[in-house]
Design a protein around this motif. Structure first.
Motif, PDB file in Angstrom:
ATOM      1  N   ILE A  98      -2.887 -20.457  44.482  1.00 34.17           N
ATOM      2  CA  ILE A  98      -1.601 -20.179  45.107  1.00 34.17           C
ATOM      3  C   ILE A  98      -1.051 -18.907  44.485  1.00 34.17           C
ATOM      4  N   SER A  99      -0.462 -18.040  45.312  1.00 34.68           N
ATOM      5  CA  SER A  99       0.144 -16.796  44.816  1.00 34.68           C
ATOM      6  C   SER A  99       1.630 -16.764  45.176  1.00 34.68           C
ATOM      7  N   PRO A 100       2.467 -17.278  44.290  1.00 35.71           N
ATOM      8  CA  PRO A 100       3.904 -17.232  44.572  1.00 35.71           C
ATOM      9  C   PRO A 100       4.482 -15.837  44.322  1.00 35.71           C
ATOM     10  N   ALA A 101       5.576 -15.545  45.026  1.00 39.02           N
ATOM     11  CA  ALA A 101       6.434 -14.429  44.633  1.00 39.02           C
ATOM     12  C   ALA A 101       7.415 -15.007  43.603  1.00 39.02           C
ATOM     13  N   ARG A 102       8.614 -14.457  43.525  1.00 43.46           N
ATOM     14  CA  ARG A 102       9.547 -14.960  42.515  1.00 43.46           C
ATOM     15  C   ARG A 102      10.008 -16.379  42.859  1.00 43.46           C
ATOM     16  N   ILE A 117      -9.732 -28.159  42.287  1.00 45.75           N
ATOM     17  CA  ILE A 117      -9.107 -27.266  41.306  1.00 45.75           C
ATOM     18  C   ILE A 117      -8.118 -26.365  42.032  1.00 45.75           C
ATOM     19  N   LEU A 118      -6.937 -26.242  41.453  1.00 53.57           N
ATOM     20  CA  LEU A 118      -5.935 -25.331  41.986  1.00 53.57           C
ATOM     21  C   LEU A 118      -5.433 -24.449  40.851  1.00 53.57           C
ATOM     22  N   ASN A 119      -5.579 -23.145  41.027  1.00 55.88           N
ATOM     23  CA  ASN A 119      -5.136 -22.182  40.027  1.00 55.88           C
ATOM     24  C   ASN A 119      -3.861 -21.494  40.490  1.00 55.88           C
ATOM     25  N   ASN A 166      -1.754 -24.236  35.654  1.00 53.89           N
ATOM     26  CA  ASN A 166      -0.427 -23.683  35.919  1.00 53.89           C
ATOM     27  C   ASN A 166       0.173 -22.966  34.711  1.00 53.89           C
ATOM     28  N   ALA A 167      -0.246 -23.324  33.507  1.00 52.63           N
ATOM     29  CA  ALA A 167       0.348 -22.745  32.301  1.00 52.63           C
ATOM     30  C   ALA A 167       0.177 -21.226  32.296  1.00 52.63           C
ATOM     31  N   GLY A 168       1.247 -20.529  31.968  1.00 52.12           N
ATOM     32  CA  GLY A 168       1.163 -19.075  31.939  1.00 52.12           C
ATOM     33  C   GLY A 168       2.404 -18.461  31.324  1.00 52.12           C
ATOM     34  N   ASP A 180      -6.933 -18.007  48.754  1.00 49.60           N
ATOM     35  CA  ASP A 180      -5.695 -17.706  48.049  1.00 49.60           C
ATOM     36  C   ASP A 180      -4.545 -17.856  49.039  1.00 49.60           C
ATOM     37  N   TYR A 181      -3.520 -18.587  48.658  1.00 50.41           N
ATOM     38  CA  TYR A 181      -2.392 -18.845  49.544  1.00 50.41           C
ATOM     39  C   TYR A 181      -1.124 -18.189  49.012  1.00 50.41           C
ATOM     40  N   PRO A 182      -0.749 -17.015  49.557  1.00 48.06           N
ATOM     41  CA  PRO A 182       0.545 -16.444  49.187  1.00 48.06           C
ATOM     42  C   PRO A 182       1.667 -17.351  49.682  1.00 48.06           C
ATOM     43  N   ILE A 183       2.645 -17.589  48.823  1.00 46.37           N
ATOM     44  CA  ILE A 183       3.857 -18.310  49.220  1.00 46.37           C
ATOM     45  C   ILE A 183       4.992 -17.456  48.672  1.00 46.37           C
ATOM     46  N   ASP A 184       5.440 -16.496  49.508  1.00 46.58           N
ATOM     47  CA  ASP A 184       6.121 -15.327  48.957  1.00 46.58           C
ATOM     48  C   ASP A 184       7.327 -14.835  49.747  1.00 46.58           C
ATOM     49  N   GLY A 185       7.794 -15.614  50.705  1.00 48.38           N
ATOM     50  CA  GLY A 185       8.951 -15.173  51.478  1.00 48.38           C
ATOM     51  C   GLY A 185       8.742 -13.837  52.177  1.00 48.38           C
ATOM     52  N   GLY A 186       7.482 -13.531  52.479  1.00 47.01           N
ATOM     53  CA  GLY A 186       7.164 -12.280  53.174  1.00 47.01           C
ATOM     54  C   GLY A 186       6.904 -11.096  52.257  1.00 47.01           C
TER      55      GLY A 186
END
Length: 254
Positions: free
Chosen positions: A179-183, A133-135, A86-88, A242-248
């Motif tokens: 996981i690919s979050p938006a803001r 593993i989860l990136n 998670n570090a970034g 890859d799982y976008p979690i991005d509010g669309g």
């Protein structure tokens, strides 16, 4: 459901934001949480909160850009059932506004840091006959975002590293997803706004929130719930995804 009892979890950057939310939730579900953080004070505060609720957690001061430091910490942890990279760090700027120093800094933390943890954890997981593993990737790994050249580079690398690990170690009972979050509304966002838009913080916050079609930023806890599913036994059939979690953001911004 979603029990993590008897699981040893390593979370990089677990002292704040998304990492902190994941640490708190995973401990609540029974995991022993091991937080690797550059900011040892923040890590210890998260650990203290977990322990106050009766959970198990440990804090380790660790610069993930150093493979030797990562090796030392993982050796002291001893067993890793779940790794969450998670570090970034972020960088604002297009190609011409990205110096070599900027590029190297983003690469070293976001890409090499994840590589170092993978390099050390995967053999340990093989010895234990499996692991998860989860990136943490980003919507920036799937769509073009203005003024995010170096950051997008790093998250694109995370996405493809995820696929490679999932492919190479599927027969070792190691699952790997991202996981690919938006803001997400984290302390980083507040700090960014305070630094760059001190005179109109509220206006810029609303503007950034509106870039998600759903009309707001994600809460760190919402990212943590998805992370919990993907790291649980209930997600045993999920790997290389890859799982976008991005509010669309990816599909509905048109």
């Amino acid at each position: 459901m979603f029990s993590l009892i008897n699981k040893s979890v390593v979370i990089t950057g677990g002292g704040s934001g998304i990492g902190r939310a994941i640490s708190l939730l995973f401990a609540k579900q029974g995991a022993e949480v091991n937080i690797l953080e550059l900011n040892e004070t923040a890590a210890q505060e998260t650990v203290d909160e977990i322990r106050a609720e009766g959970g198990k957690a440990n804090a380790y001061a660790c610069n993930v850009t150093s493979q030797e430091a990562v090796k030392t910490v993982f050796a002291s942890i001893g067993r890793v059932d779940i790794l969450i990279n998670n570090a970034g760090i972020a960088h604002v700027g297009n190609l011409e506004k990205t110096s070599e120093e900027d590029f190297d800094r983003i690469y070293n933390v976001n890409v090499k840091g994840a590589y170092n943890c993978l390099y050390v954890a995967v053999p340990m997981m093989k010895e234990n006959k499996g692991g998860v593993i989860l990136n943490m990737a980003s919507v920036a790994s799937s769509v073009g975002i203005a003024d995010r050249f170096a950051y997008s580079m790093s998250k694109g690398a995370i996405l493809t590293m995820t696929l490679s690990i999932a492919k190479d170690y599927i027969k070792e009972n190691i699952r790997c997803n991202c996981i690919s979050p938006a803001r997400v509304h984290t302390p980083f966002v507040d700090g960014f706004l305070a630094k760059n838009y001190p005179n109109n913080i509220e206006e810029m916050f609303e503007k950034l929130s509106a870039t998600q079609p759903i009309g707001r930023m994600a809460k760190p806890s919402e990212i943590a719930f998805l992370a919990l599913y993907l790291c649980s036994d209930e997600a045993g059939f999920v790997t290389g995804s890859d799982y976008p979690i991005d509010g669309g953001f990816i599909r509905l911004n048109n």
